[in-house]
Structure formats: C-alpha cells, structure tokens
Design an enzyme around this catalytic site. Structure first.
Site, PDB file in Angstrom:
ATOM      1  N   ARG A  57      11.018  -1.435  10.868  1.00  0.00           N
ATOM      2  CA  ARG A  57       9.817  -1.098  12.015  1.00  0.00           C
ATOM      3  C   ARG A  57      10.608  -1.660  12.907  1.00  0.00           C
ATOM      4  O   ARG A  57       9.968  -2.955  13.286  1.00  0.00           O
ATOM      5  CB  ARG A  57       9.381  -1.271  11.474  1.00  0.00           C
ATOM      6  CG  ARG A  57       8.485   0.154  10.831  1.00  0.00           C
ATOM      7  CD  ARG A  57       7.608   0.264   9.904  1.00  0.00           C
ATOM      8  NE  ARG A  57       5.996   0.199  10.390  1.00  0.00           N
ATOM      9  CZ  ARG A  57       5.225  -0.989   9.469  1.00  0.00           C
ATOM     10  NH1 ARG A  57       5.061   0.370   8.123  1.00  0.00           N
ATOM     11  NH2 ARG A  57       3.671  -0.538   9.804  1.00  0.00           N
ATOM     12  N   ARG A  61       0.513  -9.013  13.065  1.00  0.00           N
ATOM     13  CA  ARG A  61      -1.709  -7.918  12.355  1.00  0.00           C
ATOM     14  C   ARG A  61      -2.039  -8.332  11.436  1.00  0.00           C
ATOM     15  O   ARG A  61      -3.241  -8.281  10.830  1.00  0.00           O
ATOM     16  CB  ARG A  61      -0.017  -6.897  12.241  1.00  0.00           C
ATOM     17  CG  ARG A  61       0.753  -6.137  12.723  1.00  0.00           C
ATOM     18  CD  ARG A  61       2.658  -5.868  12.715  1.00  0.00           C
ATOM     19  NE  ARG A  61       1.887  -4.772  11.090  1.00  0.00           N
ATOM     20  CZ  ARG A  61       2.612  -4.575  10.840  1.00  0.00           C
ATOM     21  NH1 ARG A  61       4.484  -5.009  10.511  1.00  0.00           N
ATOM     22  NH2 ARG A  61       2.880  -3.440   8.909  1.00  0.00           N
ATOM     23  N   ARG A  66      12.014  -5.217   4.554  1.00  0.00           N
ATOM     24  CA  ARG A  66      11.168  -3.845   4.759  1.00  0.00           C
ATOM     25  C   ARG A  66      12.408  -3.148   5.171  1.00  0.00           C
ATOM     26  O   ARG A  66      12.899  -3.213   6.850  1.00  0.00           O
ATOM     27  CB  ARG A  66      10.327  -3.615   5.036  1.00  0.00           C
ATOM     28  CG  ARG A  66       9.747  -2.016   4.777  1.00  0.00           C
ATOM     29  CD  ARG A  66       8.844  -1.766   5.141  1.00  0.00           C
ATOM     30  NE  ARG A  66       8.151  -1.896   6.345  1.00  0.00           N
ATOM     31  CZ  ARG A  66       6.485  -2.184   6.485  1.00  0.00           C
ATOM     32  NH1 ARG A  66       5.697  -1.568   5.230  1.00  0.00           N
ATOM     33  NH2 ARG A  66       6.068  -2.768   7.646  1.00  0.00           N
ATOM     34  N   LYS A  68       1.089  -1.017  -0.176  1.00  0.00           N
ATOM     35  CA  LYS A  68      -0.302   0.132  -0.262  1.00  0.00           C
ATOM     36  C   LYS A  68       0.696   1.396  -0.273  1.00  0.00           C
ATOM     37  O   LYS A  68       0.664   1.805  -0.754  1.00  0.00           O
ATOM     38  CB  LYS A  68      -0.839  -0.071   1.052  1.00  0.00           C
ATOM     39  CG  LYS A  68      -2.258  -1.259   0.736  1.00  0.00           C
ATOM     40  CD  LYS A  68      -2.642  -1.279   2.458  1.00  0.00           C
ATOM     41  CE  LYS A  68      -2.418  -1.187   4.016  1.00  0.00           C
ATOM     42  NZ  LYS A  68      -1.100  -2.107   3.943  1.00  0.00           N
ATOM     43  N   ARG A 126      -9.973   0.780   9.262  1.00  0.00           N
ATOM     44  CA  ARG A 126      -9.681  -0.702   9.946  1.00  0.00           C
ATOM     45  C   ARG A 126     -11.030  -1.064  10.036  1.00  0.00           C
ATOM     46  O   ARG A 126     -10.126  -3.231  10.113  1.00  0.00           O
ATOM     47  CB  ARG A 126      -8.594  -0.902  10.766  1.00  0.00           C
ATOM     48  CG  ARG A 126      -7.118  -0.561  10.574  1.00  0.00           C
ATOM     49  CD  ARG A 126      -6.250  -1.011   9.636  1.00  0.00           C
ATOM     50  NE  ARG A 126      -5.184  -1.113  10.211  1.00  0.00           N
ATOM     51  CZ  ARG A 126      -3.674  -0.563  10.062  1.00  0.00           C
ATOM     52  NH1 ARG A 126      -3.756   1.012   9.043  1.00  0.00           N
ATOM     53  NH2 ARG A 126      -1.874  -1.182  10.136  1.00  0.00           N
TER      54      ARG A 126
HETATM   55  P1  AP5 Z   1       4.800  -1.686   1.466  1.00  0.00           P
HETATM   56  O1  AP5 Z   1       4.813  -0.713   1.129  1.00  0.00           O
HETATM   57  O2  AP5 Z   1       5.186  -1.327   3.319  1.00  0.00           O
HETATM   58  O3  AP5 Z   1       3.398  -2.642   2.677  1.00  0.00           O
HETATM   59  P2  AP5 Z   1       1.936  -2.083   3.036  1.00  0.00           P
HETATM   60  O4  AP5 Z   1       1.472  -2.772   2.455  1.00  0.00           O
HETATM   61  O5  AP5 Z   1       2.031  -0.089   3.401  1.00  0.00           O
HETATM   62  O6  AP5 Z   1       2.749  -2.418   4.797  1.00  0.00           O
HETATM   63  P3  AP5 Z   1       1.773  -1.584   6.118  1.00  0.00           P
HETATM   64  O7  AP5 Z   1       3.155  -2.384   7.164  1.00  0.00           O
HETATM   65  O8  AP5 Z   1       2.545  -0.339   5.650  1.00  0.00           O
HETATM   66  O9  AP5 Z   1       0.909  -2.068   6.346  1.00  0.00           O
HETATM   67  P4  AP5 Z   1      -0.070  -2.080   7.343  1.00  0.00           P
HETATM   68  O10 AP5 Z   1      -1.484  -2.242   7.306  1.00  0.00           O
HETATM   69  O11 AP5 Z   1       0.088  -2.877   9.014  1.00  0.00           O
HETATM   70  O12 AP5 Z   1       0.877  -0.333   8.304  1.00  0.00           O
HETATM   71  P5  AP5 Z   1       0.368   0.647   9.292  1.00  0.00           P
HETATM   72  O13 AP5 Z   1       1.051   1.457   8.957  1.00  0.00           O
HETATM   73  O14 AP5 Z   1      -0.758   1.463   8.402  1.00  0.00           O
HETATM   74  O15 AP5 Z   1       5.483  -2.978   1.431  1.00  0.00           O
HETATM   75  C1  AP5 Z   1       6.342  -3.679   2.084  1.00  0.00           C
HETATM   76  C2  AP5 Z   1       7.377  -4.501   1.380  1.00  0.00           C
HETATM   77  O16 AP5 Z   1       7.160  -4.939   0.603  1.00  0.00           O
HETATM   78  C3  AP5 Z   1       8.298  -3.170   1.296  1.00  0.00           C
HETATM   79  O17 AP5 Z   1       9.968  -3.045   1.940  1.00  0.00           O
HETATM   80  C4  AP5 Z   1       8.365  -2.741  -0.157  1.00  0.00           C
HETATM   81  O18 AP5 Z   1       9.347  -2.528  -1.025  1.00  0.00           O
HETATM   82  C5  AP5 Z   1       7.709  -4.158  -0.936  1.00  0.00           C
HETATM   83  N1  AP5 Z   1       6.961  -4.533  -1.814  1.00  0.00           N
HETATM   84  C6  AP5 Z   1       6.009  -3.747  -2.636  1.00  0.00           C
HETATM   85  N2  AP5 Z   1       5.127  -4.189  -3.317  1.00  0.00           N
HETATM   86  C7  AP5 Z   1       6.186  -4.512  -3.520  1.00  0.00           C
HETATM   87  C8  AP5 Z   1       5.772  -5.955  -5.213  1.00  0.00           C
HETATM   88  N3  AP5 Z   1       4.652  -5.296  -5.664  1.00  0.00           N
HETATM   89  N4  AP5 Z   1       7.164  -7.001  -5.042  1.00  0.00           N
HETATM   90  C9  AP5 Z   1       8.372  -6.549  -4.001  1.00  0.00           C
HETATM   91  N5  AP5 Z   1       8.116  -6.079  -3.164  1.00  0.00           N
HETATM   92  C10 AP5 Z   1       7.251  -5.245  -2.727  1.00  0.00           C
HETATM   93  O19 AP5 Z   1      -0.342   0.500  10.407  1.00  0.00           O
HETATM   94  C11 AP5 Z   1       0.778   0.418  11.295  1.00  0.00           C
HETATM   95  C12 AP5 Z   1      -0.397   0.197  12.973  1.00  0.00           C
HETATM   96  O20 AP5 Z   1      -0.548   1.133  13.596  1.00  0.00           O
HETATM   97  C13 AP5 Z   1      -1.260  -0.781  13.228  1.00  0.00           C
HETATM   98  O21 AP5 Z   1      -0.533  -2.348  13.792  1.00  0.00           O
HETATM   99  C14 AP5 Z   1      -1.630  -0.097  14.095  1.00  0.00           C
HETATM  100  O22 AP5 Z   1      -1.727  -0.243  15.061  1.00  0.00           O
HETATM  101  C15 AP5 Z   1      -2.105   1.259  13.962  1.00  0.00           C
HETATM  102  N6  AP5 Z   1      -3.532   1.915  12.830  1.00  0.00           N
HETATM  103  C16 AP5 Z   1      -2.899   2.321  11.855  1.00  0.00           C
HETATM  104  N7  AP5 Z   1      -3.536   3.060  11.318  1.00  0.00           N
HETATM  105  C17 AP5 Z   1      -4.605   2.529  12.064  1.00  0.00           C
HETATM  106  C18 AP5 Z   1      -6.401   2.382  11.981  1.00  0.00           C
HETATM  107  N8  AP5 Z   1      -6.712   3.422  10.948  1.00  0.00           N
HETATM  108  N9  AP5 Z   1      -6.922   1.868  13.634  1.00  0.00           N
HETATM  109  C19 AP5 Z   1      -5.917   1.537  14.482  1.00  0.00           C
HETATM  110  N10 AP5 Z   1      -5.627   1.758  14.550  1.00  0.00           N
HETATM  111  C20 AP5 Z   1      -4.399   2.243  13.030  1.00  0.00           C
END
Ligand code: AP5
Length: 224
Positions: free
Chosen positions: A163, A174, A130, A16, A91
C-alpha cells in the site's frame, strides 16, 4: 439470535484486518472496512475516490461528511440486520456520535468495541512488510505470514502489492493521527462498559482465539 453490532479499534497495523477476516467466517457477519471501501473508490476513480485520495496518500483522515454517509448506508442494508463488523470507523468523536445517532434511529445498539493494541515499533515493522492482494485484500507479511509464491495471493492467485501509505514516514503520521483523534474513543466506549481489549502483540491465532471467546460470551449473555 441476538445481534452482534461490532466495531474494531486499534492503531494501524495492530491486526484489525487480519482478525476481521477470521471473525467474519466465525460469526457470518457483513464486514465494512472503511479503508478498503475508500481504496476501492480511488481505484474506480469514483467521486468518493476523488474526494478521498489526497487525504489517504498523506495518512490523514478523509472529511467526516465523506465517510459517515458511506457507513450509514451500509448498516441500513438488509444484510446487516443481524449485525455487522465495522473496521476503521468510527475514527473520531464526531464519527462515533454519527454512529450512535444512526443506531438509535434503527432501534439498535452497539454490542462491543474490540480494541486491538500494539506498540509503535511493532506497527512500523508489520506495515513495512505487509502485502495486500489487489483483488480481495487478503493480507500477508513478508516475514511473519509469507505467501507460498512471492508476490502471489495463495487464496485467489492475484498479485500482491504494498500500500502507498505503508511507507515508514506515512505510517508514523498515521500513528500520530490515531493517537490524537481515534485513541480517545477507547475511553468513551470504556465508560459505557463496551470496550474489550486484546493484546495485538500476541501471535495471530492467539489474538483470534481470545476475541472469538469474548464474542461467544457476549452472545450468550445477550441470549439470557
Ligand atoms: P493488518 O491486519 O493489515 O492491520 P490493520 O490493523 O488492519 O491496519 P491498517 O493499516 O489496515 O489500518 P488503518 O487503520 O491504518 O488503515 P485503514 O485501511 O483503515 O496487519 C498488519 C500486518 O501485520 C499484516 O501484514 C499482518 O500479516 C501482520 N499481522 C497482523 N497481526 C499480526 C500478529 N498478531 N503477529 C504478527 N503479525 C501480524 O485506513 C487507511 C486510510 O483510509 C486512513 O489513513 C484514512 O485516510 C482513510 N480512512 C479510513 N477510514 C476512515 C474514517 N473512518 N474516517 C476518515 N478517514 C478514514
């Protein structure tokens, strides 16, 4: 120009954030990633950060009342008048309802929910490799997308870190939280005809081309 009010859905590690970086350039949209906002708050030791820290470290969702206000504030800003890209919100069903309520209040509606799908084993492989730029959250992967100099961001020279919640056990938790609380949103948006699915297992550029083409069609359709 019609509005593009977009949300990104998908399991952790589906790509994402990677796609968002590109889409923001393509469509010139303000980008609100709740995970990035919360991590910045933890770093600043603000009140929001103190409330969120323990939940994030465990890989749990932070309470709805903490995050809903943060998002509602952002989409009400002038910079988001022509659209926005939300990543990590909603979420769960409560957050989806809160977003509906706020958009209705503003006389707007969601354009599309972009779902990037990826299998669990792929997600675990990606997240354990990552690396994130401490300054501007630029993303790398030690094998699939390494920086030119190990540990240093190509774009701004900042340090790259892993991270805390990217350790395998927390990633598995997660994924469980995603399955239980977030994945039902796909059916909800599908029933409204707003869901667009993308195969996150494809190479980054292919996923990007597919999303960009889909959004270009959506924008053209809404101009008609
Ligand atoms: P990346 O693009 O970083 O993946 P992502 O889908 O963005 O994953 P996140 O870990 O950021 O999502 P998340 O939803 O768990 O975390 P968030 O920060 O929102 O890609 C991952 C890796 O793969 C990278 O290294 C990239 O290079 C590689 N890659 C990407 N695409 C590729 C491809 N096509 N081929 C090969 N490699 C590829 O949330 C973190 C925490 O915040 C949550 O756990 C929660 O505690 C809190 N939080 C956030 N939002 C809320 C909410 N709305 N409500 C409650 N708690 C919340």
């Amino acid at each position: 120009m019609p509005q593009l009010n977009l949300i990104l859905l998908g399991p952790p590690g589906a790509g994402k954030g990677t796609q968002a970086e590109r889409l923001v350039d393509d469509f010139d949209l303000p980008y609100y990633a709740t995970g990035d906002i919360l991590r910045a708050a933890v770093k600043e030791e603000s009140e929001l950060g103190r409330k969120a820290n323990e939940y994030m470290d465990r890989g749990d969702l932070v309470p709805d009342e903490v995050i809903i206000e943060v998002v509602v504030d952002r989409i009400d800003q002038t910079e988001a008048e022509d659209g926005f890209l939300l990543d990590g919100f909603p979420r769960n069903v409560e957050q989806a309802e809160a977003l509906d309520g706020e958009l209705k209040r503003l006389g707007r509606e969601l354009t599309a929910a972009l779902l990037i799908e990826a299998a669990d084993d792929e997600v675990i492989r990606r997240l354990s490799g990552r690396r994130v730029c401490v300054k501007n959250s630029h993303l790398y992967h030690v094998d699939f997308d390494p920086p030119k100099r190990e540990g240093v961001c190509d774009q701004d020279g900042s340090k790259l870190i892993q991270r805390d919640d990217d350790h395998p056990d927390t990633v598995k938790h997660r994924l469980e939280v995603y399955r239980e609380q977030t994945s039902p949103l796909a059916d909800l948006y599908d029933a409204r005809g707003m869901l667009r699915r993308f195969d996150g297992a494809r190479p980054t550029t292919e996923v990007h081309d597919h999303i960009r083409a889909t959004l270009a069609v959506l924008r053209r359709e809404s101009e008609l």
